[in-house]
Design a protein around this motif. Structure first.
Motif, PDB file in Angstrom:
ATOM      1  N   LYS A  68       0.838  -1.294   0.063  1.00  0.00           N
ATOM      2  CA  LYS A  68      -0.176   0.039   0.070  1.00  0.00           C
ATOM      3  C   LYS A  68       0.903   1.371   0.093  1.00  0.00           C
ATOM      4  N   GLY A  69       0.441   2.224  -0.780  1.00  0.00           N
ATOM      5  CA  GLY A  69       1.326   3.467  -0.892  1.00  0.00           C
ATOM      6  C   GLY A  69       2.771   3.343  -1.700  1.00  0.00           C
ATOM      7  N   GLU A 105     -10.215  -3.305   6.376  1.00  0.00           N
ATOM      8  CA  GLU A 105      -9.185  -2.279   6.433  1.00  0.00           C
ATOM      9  C   GLU A 105      -8.216  -2.007   7.426  1.00  0.00           C
ATOM     10  N   GLU A 106      -8.659  -2.405   8.695  1.00  0.00           N
ATOM     11  CA  GLU A 106      -7.615  -2.618   9.622  1.00  0.00           C
ATOM     12  C   GLU A 106      -6.434  -3.404   9.364  1.00  0.00           C
ATOM     13  N   PHE A 154      -2.157  -3.376   8.331  1.00  0.00           N
ATOM     14  CA  PHE A 154      -1.037  -4.329   9.227  1.00  0.00           C
ATOM     15  C   PHE A 154      -0.468  -4.896   8.275  1.00  0.00           C
ATOM     16  N   LEU A 155      -0.919  -5.443   7.285  1.00  0.00           N
ATOM     17  CA  LEU A 155      -0.351  -6.345   6.188  1.00  0.00           C
ATOM     18  C   LEU A 155       0.007  -5.817   5.010  1.00  0.00           C
ATOM     19  N   GLN A 156      -0.065  -4.418   5.026  1.00  0.00           N
ATOM     20  CA  GLN A 156       0.388  -3.585   3.896  1.00  0.00           C
ATOM     21  C   GLN A 156      -0.089  -4.090   2.629  1.00  0.00           C
ATOM     22  N   ILE A 157      -1.453  -4.424   2.560  1.00  0.00           N
ATOM     23  CA  ILE A 157      -1.955  -4.843   1.271  1.00  0.00           C
ATOM     24  C   ILE A 157      -3.343  -3.821   0.869  1.00  0.00           C
ATOM     25  N   ASP A 158      -3.929  -3.831  -0.155  1.00  0.00           N
ATOM     26  CA  ASP A 158      -5.045  -3.205  -0.581  1.00  0.00           C
ATOM     27  C   ASP A 158      -6.351  -3.624  -0.186  1.00  0.00           C
TER      28      ASP A 158
END
Length: 240
Positions: free
Chosen positions: A67-68, A191-192, A196-200
């Protein structure tokens, strides 16, 4: 590079093109592929078509999203055999990977009735509730929420959670772990957990509930785990 007159869908053609560049080493493991905007311009197709190609490759484990940051070439998925009772730490070490975790929560609570029943607890008995993000080689693999009866592991503290919980139970608490029951299902990440998992959002995850027992058939833990589907796969040997 894209034959728009072909009977092969354009998103499939884009997938095959990207796969070829990965096989040829142009995009190696951990390297970011071009952005959706760049691929849209490169192939002269809609962003939706490009997104479908990338999503398919993420779902099959060839790529992963952060993400990002972008979309990257994935290494081979970690295979977890569905036989043998081992901890996450033991699993990763056996594969030559470096396990680590971030402790998100550590509390002593009175559990919900469902949890209390599964752990064979009387009314009012407390459990430790532990929530950790599990990493392998500094990459997030799973979120674990673990319930442990306080009466069984009264000395449990944050330091013990830096390593293998099973090692702590067997060595420090002098108990012998015997077996477990697991339930698995596929889901979409919330979303939460996605943060944490760095996924979309939405992304596929594998949810596992494990109830583990000591040799005297006393349950000592319930673990709810959410695994990244793009980095983890489960292997089962089946005999007739």
């Amino acid at each position: 590079m894209i034959d728009k007159q072909s009977t092969v869908p354009m998103y499939v053609q884009i997938e095959e093109h990207l796969k070829l560049r990965i096989l040829q080493g142009e995009f190696s493991v951990g390297i970011a592929i071009p952005s959706e905007r760049e691929l849209t311009e490169m192939f002269g197709v809609s962003r939706m078509t490009v997104r479908q190609s990338i999503t398919n490759m993420v779902n099959t484990g060839l790529l992963y999203r952060e993400k990002g940051r972008g979309t990257f070439v994935a290494s081979s998925k970690v295979e977890q055999p569905l036989s043998g009772l081992t901890s996450f730490t033991e699993d990763m070490l056996s594969r030559g990977m470096i396990p680590s975790n971030i402790l998100v929560g550590f509390d002593k609570i009175i559990p919900e009735l469902d949890v209390a029943n599964k752990l064979q607890l009387s009314e009012g008995e407390k459990v430790f509730l532990v929530k950790r993000i599990r990493y392998a080689d500094d990459k997030p693999m799973a979120i674990e929420k673990t319930y442990l009866p306080v009466k069984l592991v009264p000395t449990l503290d944050k330091d013990a959670l830096n390593g293998s919980l099973y090692a702590f139970i067997e060595k420090d608490e002098q108990m012998t772990i015997s077996h477990a029951m697991q339930r698995m299902e596929a889901a979409l990440v919330n979303e939460e957990d996605a943060e944490f998992l760095q996924i979309d959002v939405p992304s596929a995850i594998m949810i596992i509930e494990r109830i583990s027992y000591l040799t005297n058939d006393v349950p000592f833990e319930i673990v709810h785990s959410s695994y990244r589907a793009d980095r983890y796969q489960f292997l089962s040997e089946i005999q007739r």
